[in-house]
Design a protein around this motif. Sequence first.
Motif: not given
Length: 550
Positions: A107, A109, A132-133, A138
């Motif tokens: 994901l 952002k 979320e990762n 990350r």
Amino acid sequence: MAFDFQMYPTAPEFSTPAAYFSMEFALDQALKTYSGGLGFLAGSHMRSAYELKQNLVGIGILWSFGYYDQGRNEDMSMRADFRIKQYSFLQDTGLVFPINIHNAQVLVKALYLAPETFGTVPMFFLTTDIPENDYLSRTISHHLYDADTAARVAQSILLGVGGGKLLDVLGRQTEVYHLNEGHGLPLAFYLYDKHGRDLEEVKKRLVFTTHTPELAGNEEHPVKLLHKMSFFGNVPLEEVERLGLVENGNLNYTLTALRFSRIANGVSKVHGEVANEMWGHYQGICPIIAITNSQNGTYWRDKQLHAALAANDDAALLARKKELKQELFKIVADQTGTLLDPEVLTVVWARRFASYKRADLILRHFERFLEIVNSEDRPVQVIWAGKPYPKDYGAIGLFNDIIAKTKNLNNCAVVTGYELGLSAALKKGSDVWLNTPRFPREASGTSGMTAAMNASVSLSIADGWIPEFVRHGENGFIIEHTDINQPDHVKDDIEATNVLDVLQNEIVPLYYGQPEKFLEIVKTGMREVEPEFESHRMATEYYERMYNAK
């Protein structure tokens, strides 16, 4: 619902909607998203595009740890520190969307930098460092130019695919996608898949800037690794091979970008020639023109210096220059305990710290160097600064060697923390801006432009932009380079002598013996560096010669 960002009213001649992809941007001292010259160049581009009201948006990555913070160990040697960065001025767009890396969903952002914050075009910064990762995902946006190959590939996918997808999520109609260097190359495959796997459709939209005038510096990786990492998105490996992009099992980013773009540019006239020599014999590449890099005057120039220049007030110019030298010397004293004298000729070598830039060339004939700097009646002060890549132990060793070699000299200093703020102080506080790359490995080398804007004259090898600007003894000084086919140690010996010859026999006598003539050289450089090497010219050329080219 897409994030609603508003473009300012754009100028008619710059109305083509374009997007500029860069791995680094140097926009403000507070925003740590850059390592060196590529970022400085991109930052100036974004500022001039805003001032010209161009219909451009910038796409980059939000590096959680920045590049690194350059500190010192107990013995004054360099230390790389890594700290999480926080930015209150970046707006959360609320946009989170998936991309594919290593056949897994990651994901992304998007955060937004509004034009009024730093005087840039609208800009978006991508991050995977969100809850979320998983942890590995990350870390993709943790460190600029991560030393791990897989991480570097993932960062390219984040910039290229993430940036391309963001523009689609935003619903922005984009006619031109501009890759600043090959880092964002996966964008080409994203566009290729999006437009029916029609290469000509990609070429209508993609333009490319190459900055690296040597084959070894142009990134390439095994095609099987790239495929495994999802570098090509939905495009099968067989099709990548069918397109003729693979040589000896590897895919070269620069060569591939040249084959997917409608037009590309080198970043100086010399580099344009070198780039055509490097790549011109390959099949299927686009034309490579030259658009010389430049820097934004609004950001870089000292207003009081320029007011004095415009008023032809030599006394005011000299007084302001002395103030700026004193401000720089406070930084030097604070870091090193060395007190420098604003009346003394001050030479600065400061830029991204890489071996080919030869920071120590002026020290090569050390006894002669000492003779020059320690002269009783005509001394010279020398300051060094620069950030080596944190895993380039050879460059770090060189940085520390210079510290060790000069630490007992009262008129020499090595300062750390070479970022936008220190860079500006060094340019404004220097009398001579020293540039000593191995010819022809400096593609552009824009630091001398912003030095010239601030009453510092170039003393440089005739590489990059320098042959387009410097007329020896009129607006700067040239260090003659020797035959490029000589062994490096022979070149270094000869060119080190040439540096000291010009400094000792021409610059020092002018500064102390003919100060009016030295000032005239300074003022000529200030007048002539703009507008030719101010980034309004560059940003205009990109629209006229690249974005609107048919």
